[in-house]
Design an enzyme around this catalytic site. Structure first.
Site, PDB file in Angstrom:
ATOM      1  N   GLU A 145       0.858  -1.185   0.000  1.00  0.00           N
ATOM      2  CA  GLU A 145       0.000   0.000   0.000  1.00  0.00           C
ATOM      3  C   GLU A 145       0.895   1.237   0.000  1.00  0.00           C
ATOM      4  O   GLU A 145       1.743   1.390   0.869  1.00  0.00           O
ATOM      5  CB  GLU A 145      -0.905  -0.009   1.233  1.00  0.00           C
ATOM      6  CG  GLU A 145      -1.631   1.289   1.532  1.00  0.00           C
ATOM      7  CD  GLU A 145      -2.504   1.780   0.392  1.00  0.00           C
ATOM      8  OE1 GLU A 145      -2.418   2.976   0.060  1.00  0.00           O
ATOM      9  OE2 GLU A 145      -3.265   0.963  -0.164  1.00  0.00           O
ATOM     10  N   CYS A 179     -14.975   7.610   2.658  1.00  0.00           N
ATOM     11  CA  CYS A 179     -16.266   8.312   2.677  1.00  0.00           C
ATOM     12  C   CYS A 179     -16.385   9.233   3.889  1.00  0.00           C
ATOM     13  O   CYS A 179     -17.201  10.164   3.883  1.00  0.00           O
ATOM     14  CB  CYS A 179     -17.413   7.311   2.701  1.00  0.00           C
ATOM     15  SG  CYS A 179     -17.450   6.207   1.273  1.00  0.00           S
TER      16      CYS A 179
END
Length: 452
Positions: A35, A45
């Site tokens: 990552e 979100c």
């Protein structure tokens, strides 16, 4: 027998859902996740609500840290590592450490690509100035908050009237900034039909956002490396802070460079088990293609709900089981202060594109019994196929208690229900929650031509 090695590219929703599922099914499998950001398994979100001051800190948005994945789940989550190349023939990936720029090849037996989506950020005059931000990772949200704390901006311009743009407009209003929003369309929220999008535009104006519709971004003005204005094809808007919310696109460049087949909007084409066109390579999440259950066509959507489900399906299959991802109906929900916005299924232009004949009905009613305190307005639009009465889509704009009603319509679409069957549903009723006829059923009755 040598233990198989699973390599996952991307440590957010899809990637970590798959890795966790494999670990539960296979305690001995070697799992390595690469990552490039500092965070794993976080809620992108939630960034607008963090910036709005409704969430105490960015750590609240992290479901599981890299350390937790390593220590508790024995998943080797390596943050700060970017995969730069896929060598499919030799089953290996080239990985670059962002800390020291060193590179190394890492072998895999199974590979999952979960690289997500990237924010669309056009290269325009002065677009590299400080104070201009796209939002795609938790790290980018943290940078926005740090800039606000340090520079104390007073005037913000949001470019783009999609979900991120609207949610960030609200967040910045909450923080006391003067906010303008530039949208190249005639209304905000292009995933709604224009008549419903107009309601959202009105809601933005009501909270003090200056709307500039039918205008396109052409560049920026800057001084001493800091943004000072947004330039459109019609005007120049002063700005101390700019949020570019022009949407996202699948982050599929690695797959494309390796010759893996792409599909809708450049997403990675997968079969229902999330397998790509390459042997032993899988894909899931915002970078991967989906299937629309109403149009019956390939579809792409970047949502955390879909990413988690696709990741879970991929994980079951990677662990040796069998699972398929059935598809989506395009359900999404958002909020602008007291207004809630939701949609599912197809819009009018999509239905026209399929050549279907359809009819619509739009009703305005109350979220609760009209005499009960706190009842607010709700507008529901339904679209159905002529002749069969099959539900094709639904859109909702309203006040508290409005948006989650979209789930009734999403369920109906998934089940292939007709408008008559929606009217016949035994939905709950009590004055604090709904009128006797739920607003969704009121719209369905109008679509059928029922009398009051």
């Amino acid at each position: 027998m040598t233990q198989q090695r699973l390599v996952v590219i991307g440590g957010d929703a899809a990637g970590m859902s798959a890795a966790s599922k494999v670990r539960r099914e296979d305690p001995k499998r070697e799992i390595v996740v690469f990552e490039r950001s500092p965070h794993t398994s976080y809620s992108a979100c939630g960034m607008p609500y963090f910036i709005a001051g409704l969430v105490d800190g960015p750590e609240k948005l992290v479901a599981r840290s890299p350390e937790k994945f390593r220590d508790k789940y024995n998943i080797d989550a390596r943050t700060g590592h970017e995969v730069t190349e896929l060598d499919l023939g030799n089953q290996r990936v080239r990985v670059r450490s962002l800390a020291d720029s060193s590179e190394a090849w890492e072998a895999y037996d199974q590979l999952l690509i979960a690289t997500g989506a990237e924010a669309i950020f056009p290269k325009l005059p002065n677009s590299d100035s400080d104070g201009i931000f796209g939002l795609s990772t938790l790290a980018s949200g943290i940078r926005v908050q740090q800039f606000m704390d340090q520079q104390l901006p007073r005037r913000a311009v949001v470019v783009g009237g999609g979900y991120i743009g609207l949610e960030m407009a609200e967040a910045l209003v909450r923080q006391g900034l003067q906010v303008a929003l530039v949208e190249r369309g005639e209304q905000v929220m292009g995933t709604l039909d224009p008549d419903m999008g107009a309601l959202v535009s009105d809601a933005l104006r009501e909270i003090g956002v200056e709307l500039y519709l039918n205008e396109s971004l052409t560049g920026y003005e800057a001084a001493n490396g800091l943004v000072t204005a947004v330039v459109t094809d019609q005007r120049t808007l002063p700005a101390d802070l700019v949020i570019v919310g022009l949407g996202t696109r699948p982050n599929s460049s690695l797959a494309a460079a390796a010759g893996i087949t792409l599909g809708e909007k450049g997403s990675i084409r997968v079969n229902p088990r999330m397998q790509t066109s390459a042997p032993n390579v899988w894909a899931a999440g915002d970078c991967a293609e989906s299937f629309h259950l109403v149009s019956r066509k390939p579809f792409h959507v970047a949502l955390g709900t879909v990413a988690n489900k696709q990741g879970s399906v991929a994980g079951i299959n990677l662990a040796g089981g069998y699972a398929t991802f059935p598809g989506v109906v395009g359900t999404a929900v958002s909020k602008i202060c007291k207004y809630e916005v939701a949609r599912t299924g197809l819009m009018e232009r999509e239905i026209n594109g399929l050549g279907l004949k359809y009819k619509t009905a739009t009703t305005k009613s109350k979220t609760r019994a009209g005499y009960y305190p706190g009842a607010g307005w709700i507008t529901v639009k339904l679209l159905a196929e002529q002749g069969t009465g099959r539900l094709l889509g639904g859109q909702i704009v309203g006040q508290e208690g409005a948006a989650k009603r979209i789930d009734v319509l999403a369920t109906a679409l998934t089940a292939g229900m007709t408008v008559q069957q929606i009217v016949d549903l035994d939905l709950s009723y009590a004055p604090p929650f709904s009128p006797v006829w739920d607003p969704v059923q009121t719209a369905a009755r109008q679509l059928l031509g029922s009398s009051d």
